[in-house]
Design an enzyme around this catalytic site. Sequence first.
Site, PDB file in Angstrom:
ATOM      1  N   ASP A  97       1.047  -1.124   0.136  1.00  0.00           N
ATOM      2  CA  ASP A  97       0.110   0.033   0.078  1.00  0.00           C
ATOM      3  C   ASP A  97       0.914   1.247  -0.129  1.00  0.00           C
ATOM      4  O   ASP A  97       0.595   2.240  -0.690  1.00  0.00           O
ATOM      5  CB  ASP A  97      -0.734   0.222   1.302  1.00  0.00           C
ATOM      6  CG  ASP A  97      -2.217  -0.712   0.801  1.00  0.00           C
ATOM      7  OD1 ASP A  97      -2.451  -1.064  -0.054  1.00  0.00           O
ATOM      8  OD2 ASP A  97      -3.134  -0.775   2.036  1.00  0.00           O
ATOM      9  N   HIS A 139      -4.300   8.534   6.946  1.00  0.00           N
ATOM     10  CA  HIS A 139      -3.884   6.985   7.839  1.00  0.00           C
ATOM     11  C   HIS A 139      -2.760   6.962   8.506  1.00  0.00           C
ATOM     12  O   HIS A 139      -2.463   6.201   9.385  1.00  0.00           O
ATOM     13  CB  HIS A 139      -3.994   6.015   6.717  1.00  0.00           C
ATOM     14  CG  HIS A 139      -5.456   6.070   6.028  1.00  0.00           C
ATOM     15  ND1 HIS A 139      -6.618   5.900   6.712  1.00  0.00           N
ATOM     16  CD2 HIS A 139      -5.747   6.256   4.646  1.00  0.00           C
ATOM     17  CE1 HIS A 139      -7.749   5.658   5.913  1.00  0.00           C
ATOM     18  NE2 HIS A 139      -7.249   5.876   4.544  1.00  0.00           N
ATOM     19  N   ASP A 174     -13.431  11.956   3.233  1.00  0.00           N
ATOM     20  CA  ASP A 174     -12.991  10.723   2.286  1.00  0.00           C
ATOM     21  C   ASP A 174     -13.767   9.457   2.554  1.00  0.00           C
ATOM     22  O   ASP A 174     -14.391   9.426   3.723  1.00  0.00           O
ATOM     23  CB  ASP A 174     -11.745  10.562   2.981  1.00  0.00           C
ATOM     24  CG  ASP A 174     -10.587   9.722   2.256  1.00  0.00           C
ATOM     25  OD1 ASP A 174      -9.597  10.143   1.650  1.00  0.00           O
ATOM     26  OD2 ASP A 174     -10.864   8.560   2.143  1.00  0.00           O
ATOM     27  N   ASP A 262     -12.663  10.049  -2.886  1.00  0.00           N
ATOM     28  CA  ASP A 262     -12.843   8.772  -3.162  1.00  0.00           C
ATOM     29  C   ASP A 262     -14.182   8.577  -2.941  1.00  0.00           C
ATOM     30  O   ASP A 262     -14.883   7.285  -2.873  1.00  0.00           O
ATOM     31  CB  ASP A 262     -11.798   7.836  -2.801  1.00  0.00           C
ATOM     32  CG  ASP A 262     -11.503   8.087  -1.379  1.00  0.00           C
ATOM     33  OD1 ASP A 262     -12.191   9.021  -0.689  1.00  0.00           O
ATOM     34  OD2 ASP A 262     -10.414   7.634  -0.564  1.00  0.00           O
TER      35      ASP A 262
HETATM   36  F1  V1D Z   1      -5.296  -1.635  -5.233  1.00  0.00           F
HETATM   37  C1  V1D Z   1      -4.173  -1.462  -5.029  1.00  0.00           C
HETATM   38  C2  V1D Z   1      -3.169  -1.790  -5.792  1.00  0.00           C
HETATM   39  C3  V1D Z   1      -1.950  -1.486  -5.459  1.00  0.00           C
HETATM   40  C4  V1D Z   1      -1.690  -1.285  -4.253  1.00  0.00           C
HETATM   41  C5  V1D Z   1      -2.660  -1.194  -3.214  1.00  0.00           C
HETATM   42  C6  V1D Z   1      -3.986  -1.054  -3.675  1.00  0.00           C
HETATM   43  C7  V1D Z   1      -5.117  -1.033  -2.843  1.00  0.00           C
HETATM   44  C8  V1D Z   1      -6.344  -0.625  -2.868  1.00  0.00           C
HETATM   45  N1  V1D Z   1      -6.896  -0.491  -1.645  1.00  0.00           N
HETATM   46  N2  V1D Z   1      -4.846  -0.939  -1.429  1.00  0.00           N
HETATM   47  C9  V1D Z   1      -6.098  -0.556  -0.892  1.00  0.00           C
HETATM   48  C10 V1D Z   1      -6.373  -0.500   0.696  1.00  0.00           C
HETATM   49  N3  V1D Z   1      -5.495  -1.458   1.649  1.00  0.00           N
HETATM   50  C11 V1D Z   1      -5.923  -2.463   1.965  1.00  0.00           C
HETATM   51  C12 V1D Z   1      -4.897  -3.467   2.529  1.00  0.00           C
HETATM   52  C13 V1D Z   1      -5.011  -5.073   2.516  1.00  0.00           C
HETATM   53  N4  V1D Z   1      -4.692  -5.025   3.640  1.00  0.00           N
HETATM   54  C14 V1D Z   1      -4.089  -5.911   4.381  1.00  0.00           C
HETATM   55  C15 V1D Z   1      -4.514  -3.627   3.804  1.00  0.00           C
HETATM   56  O1  V1D Z   1      -7.095  -2.839   1.719  1.00  0.00           O
HETATM   57  C16 V1D Z   1      -5.843   0.911   1.020  1.00  0.00           C
HETATM   58  C17 V1D Z   1      -6.629   1.990   0.829  1.00  0.00           C
HETATM   59  C18 V1D Z   1      -6.182   3.379   1.158  1.00  0.00           C
HETATM   60  C19 V1D Z   1      -7.167   4.441   0.956  1.00  0.00           C
HETATM   61  C20 V1D Z   1      -6.365   5.806   1.336  1.00  0.00           C
HETATM   62  C21 V1D Z   1      -7.209   7.178   1.149  1.00  0.00           C
HETATM   63  O2  V1D Z   1      -8.047   7.286   0.182  1.00  0.00           O
HETATM   64  O3  V1D Z   1      -8.061   6.919   2.537  1.00  0.00           O
HETATM   65  C22 V1D Z   1      -6.489   8.294   1.115  1.00  0.00           C
HETATM   66  N5  V1D Z   1      -6.421   9.114   1.936  1.00  0.00           N
HETATM   67  O4  V1D Z   1      -5.529  10.079   1.990  1.00  0.00           O
HETATM   68  C23 V1D Z   1      -4.859   9.722   0.796  1.00  0.00           C
HETATM   69  C24 V1D Z   1      -5.187   8.313   0.657  1.00  0.00           C
HETATM   70 CA    CA Z   2     -13.973   9.782   6.066  1.00  0.00          CA
END
Ligand code: V1D
Ligand code: CA
Length: 424
Positions: A97, A139, A174, A262
């Site tokens: 991530d 985060h 968000d 988002d």
């Molecule tokens: F789809 C992906 C492709 C490559 C790398 C990461 C991702 C991805 C999509 N969704 N990662 C996520 C979320 N991570 C998980 C992980 C699985 N676990 C073990 C954790 O579901 C993270 C989403 C982050 C959102 C960030 C935000 O939008 O809130 C943000 N706010 O400020 C900046 C960004």
């Molecule tokens: Ca929020």
Amino acid sequence: MSASGKKRVSYFYDAEIGNYHYGQGHPMKPHRVRMTHNLVVNYGLYRNLEVYRPKLVSHTNLTRFHSDDYVNFLRTITPDNMTEFSRQLARFNVGEDCPVFDGLFEFTQLYTSGSIGGAARLNANQSDIVINWSGGLHHAKKAEASGFCYINDCVLAILELLKKHQRVLYIDIDIHHGDGVEEAFYATSRVMTCSFHKFGEYFPGTGDVLDIGIDKGKGYSINFPLNDGMDDESFEKVFRPVIGKIMERFAPTAIVLQCGADSLSGDRLGCFNLSLKGHASCVSYVKSFGVPTLVLGGGGYTLRNVPRCWTYETSVLLDAEIKDCLPYNDYYEYFGPDYRLHMPTSNMTNLNSQKYCEETTIKLLNILDDIEAVPGTQIESGGLNNVTPKGMDIDDDDKGADDGGNGDDKREGKKGDLKTEMAK
Ligand code: V1D
Ligand code: CA
């Protein structure tokens, strides 16, 4: 307010931001900030903004919240040396991530400088509203990267605002829970955090309605968990009463508003159904209180919609009307086939029933009724005028001066662990 009666709106942008790459296939694209800026310029909005160039934040400034070890690690790690740091990569959650990329530390310094510098401008009464679309990385934890965020500029900006302001409100629209900011201030009554987010099998998994803060901070963390399909009408119906009540009960003197895009319809990682108008209605409502406000970006993964949203919100903050027909700009081809500012929503089902929205709103209003009233915000006959706000020292005023302290040094534990900063 300027002599003309208009709000003084300041704006941070650094062209370098768009050059950083999280990596192939990663949804986070700093380039969207450059696209936003280009649209802002081509709409002619830039002329009404006061552009500021803050000093680049130092290591020491970052350790007002983050641990020394973590900041040193971010400063040291590069794609070329990362194989030597496998234990630390795991320890600081830097990987999928939150990948290592070229210029990572400079990237964090840039967006964080915009937020801290913006807070300093509000403190100095140089602006009424400050915008940093490259900020809002909500985060990041004290010693851990999380959800595409490395340094928590929201927390650092709030700490800056606390030098001058007794009570700071953080609002987060968000689609993800603003967990890093909530955790940092979970045990204090000087910062109220309020996040609206998708809840249930969704990153980061926190933000239950029952999570309301601890110790002096009890009642100062507000969470509105939501289901898929949230639309404009329902969002406005929950946002306005909750924020209106917070303004009445908590009476913040400064606000930080995280505007992650988002939560828009059609977002690549999101599942809400908001239009630009629905999203911006939150911005407009917050602005209507006339409290000094720092407006930040955040998430947003459908590349063509993020600049639409943040440009429209820039116009709302400036009280400027902009036409739906997009001006020609460097990224014009992204906005086809319609080349319009506003984008359609979908016919997806809104899984947030009226009953659910009303019941959750009432739960939150009740929590807010239970916090101690701020002196001067109550009607005389209620006899509450001399009540000391929960967790606030009645002789706190001096501590609020620009000395780096914020007058609340009794926080403890992992949540709200800002003791070191308080002691400075
Ligand atoms: F789809 C992906 C492709 C490559 C790398 C990461 C991702 C991805 C999509 N969704 N990662 C996520 C979320 N991570 C998980 C992980 C699985 N676990 C073990 C954790 O579901 C993270 C989403 C982050 C959102 C960030 C935000 O939008 O809130 C943000 N706010 O400020 C900046 C960004
Ligand atoms: Ca929020």
